[in-house]
Motif scaffolding. Structure first.
Motif, PDB file in Angstrom:
ATOM      1  N   LYS A 183       0.838  -1.207   0.000  1.00 19.40           N
ATOM      2  CA  LYS A 183       0.000   0.000   0.000  1.00 19.40           C
ATOM      3  C   LYS A 183       0.870   1.253   0.000  1.00 19.40           C
ATOM      4  O   LYS A 183       0.589   2.210  -0.728  1.00 19.40           O
ATOM      5  CB  LYS A 183      -0.916   0.015   1.230  1.00 19.40           C
ATOM      6  CG  LYS A 183      -2.103  -0.908   1.129  1.00 19.40           C
ATOM      7  CD  LYS A 183      -2.944  -0.811   2.395  1.00 19.40           C
ATOM      8  CE  LYS A 183      -4.118  -1.756   2.372  1.00 19.40           C
ATOM      9  NZ  LYS A 183      -4.906  -1.691   3.610  1.00 19.40           N
ATOM     10  N   GLN A 184       1.914   1.242   0.840  1.00 23.72           N
ATOM     11  CA  GLN A 184       2.791   2.407   0.906  1.00 23.72           C
ATOM     12  C   GLN A 184       3.507   2.614  -0.425  1.00 23.72           C
ATOM     13  O   GLN A 184       3.614   3.742  -0.906  1.00 23.72           O
ATOM     14  CB  GLN A 184       3.806   2.245   2.043  1.00 23.72           C
ATOM     15  CG  GLN A 184       3.187   2.357   3.412  1.00 23.72           C
ATOM     16  CD  GLN A 184       4.180   2.094   4.529  1.00 23.72           C
ATOM     17  OE1 GLN A 184       5.312   1.705   4.279  1.00 23.72           O
ATOM     18  NE2 GLN A 184       3.758   2.307   5.766  1.00 23.72           N
ATOM     19  N   THR A 185       3.973   1.529  -1.012  1.00 25.26           N
ATOM     20  CA  THR A 185       4.646   1.626  -2.312  1.00 25.26           C
ATOM     21  C   THR A 185       3.679   2.151  -3.358  1.00 25.26           C
ATOM     22  O   THR A 185       4.041   3.009  -4.171  1.00 25.26           O
ATOM     23  CB  THR A 185       5.190   0.241  -2.726  1.00 25.26           C
ATOM     24  OG1 THR A 185       6.072  -0.224  -1.712  1.00 25.26           O
ATOM     25  CG2 THR A 185       5.931   0.312  -4.043  1.00 25.26           C
ATOM     26  N   ALA A 186       2.447   1.649  -3.328  1.00 25.85           N
ATOM     27  CA  ALA A 186       1.437   2.110  -4.279  1.00 25.85           C
ATOM     28  C   ALA A 186       1.120   3.583  -4.051  1.00 25.85           C
ATOM     29  O   ALA A 186       0.939   4.339  -5.023  1.00 25.85           O
ATOM     30  CB  ALA A 186       0.176   1.263  -4.152  1.00 25.85           C
ATOM     31  N   SER A 187       1.047   4.011  -2.786  1.00 28.53           N
ATOM     32  CA  SER A 187       0.787   5.420  -2.488  1.00 28.53           C
ATOM     33  C   SER A 187       1.906   6.303  -3.020  1.00 28.53           C
ATOM     34  O   SER A 187       1.646   7.360  -3.620  1.00 28.53           O
ATOM     35  CB  SER A 187       0.640   5.628  -0.983  1.00 28.53           C
ATOM     36  OG  SER A 187      -0.497   4.982  -0.489  1.00 28.53           O
ATOM     37  N   VAL A 188       3.148   5.891  -2.801  1.00 27.34           N
ATOM     38  CA  VAL A 188       4.293   6.664  -3.286  1.00 27.34           C
ATOM     39  C   VAL A 188       4.251   6.728  -4.814  1.00 27.34           C
ATOM     40  O   VAL A 188       4.447   7.801  -5.413  1.00 27.34           O
ATOM     41  CB  VAL A 188       5.622   6.045  -2.782  1.00 27.34           C
ATOM     42  CG1 VAL A 188       6.815   6.641  -3.489  1.00 27.34           C
ATOM     43  CG2 VAL A 188       5.738   6.232  -1.280  1.00 27.34           C
TER      44      VAL A 188
END
Length: 156
Positions: free
Chosen positions: A91-96
Motif C-alpha cells: 500500500k505504501q509503495t502504491a501510495s508513493v
C-alpha cells in the motif's frame, strides 16, 4: 482278625501311597503350580506396566499434540502478521507511486496550460494586429512594433 489284618494292610498301603505322593508327586505338582502362579503374577504385573506405559504414552501424545497446535497457531499468526506487513508495504509503495504519477501529471498539465497560454497569446497578438490593420486600413509592421506586441502579450 482277618478283618483287622486287611484293615491294617490297607492302612499301611494308604500310608505308603501318601508317603510316595508327598515325596515324589506333590513337590513337582506344587512346583508347577507355583511356577504357573508366578507366570500369572508376572503377566498381571506386565499388563499393569503396559497400562501405565500406555497412559504415559497417551499423556506424551496429548502434550505433543498441544505443543504442535500451539506451534501451528503461532506460525499461522506469524504468517498473518507477515502478510499484513507485506500488504501495508505494498500500500505504501502504491501510495508513493500514485503520488509520483499524480505529480508528473500535474507538471505535464501545467506545461500544457503554459503552452496553451503562450499559443493563445500569440493568437491574440495576431488577432490584435489583424484588428489594428483593419482599423487603420493599412498594414502594421510586426517587426517594427515588436516591443508594443510583447507588452500587449504580457498584459494578456
Amino acid at each position: 482278625m482277618n478283618l483287622n489284618a486287611t484293615l491294617f494292610a490297607q492302612f499301611v498301603v494308604f500310608f505308603i501311597l501318601v508317603f510316595f505322593t508327598m515325596k515324589f508327586v506333590w513337590p513337582p505338582l506344587m512346583k508347577a503350580l507355583d511356577e504357573r502362579s508366578e507366570r500369572i503374577a508376572n503377566g498381571l504385573a506386565a499388563a499393569d506396566r503396559g497400562k501405565a506405559e500406555m497412559a504415559a504414552a497417551e499423556k506424551r501424545i496429548a502434550a505433543e499434540l498441544a505443543s504442535t497446535r500451539e506451534e501451528s497457531a503461532k506460525r499461522i499468526a506469524d504468517a498473518e502478521k507477515r502478510a499484513a506487513a507485506i500488504i501495508e508495504e505494498a500500500k505504501q509503495t502504491a501510495s508513493v507511486e500514485a503520488a509520483r504519477i499524480v505529480e508528473g501529471a500535474r507538471a505535464d498539465a501545467e506545461q500544457q496550460v503554459t503552452r496553451a497560454r503562450e499559443e493563445l497569446r500569440g493568437q491574440v497578438a495576431a488577432l490584435a494586429v489583424a484588428g489594428a490593420e483593419q482599423i487603420l486600413k493599412r498594414e502594421v509592421n510586426a517587426a517594427a512594433h515588436a516591443d508594443l506586441l510583447n507588452r500587449l502579450s504580457t498584459e494578456l
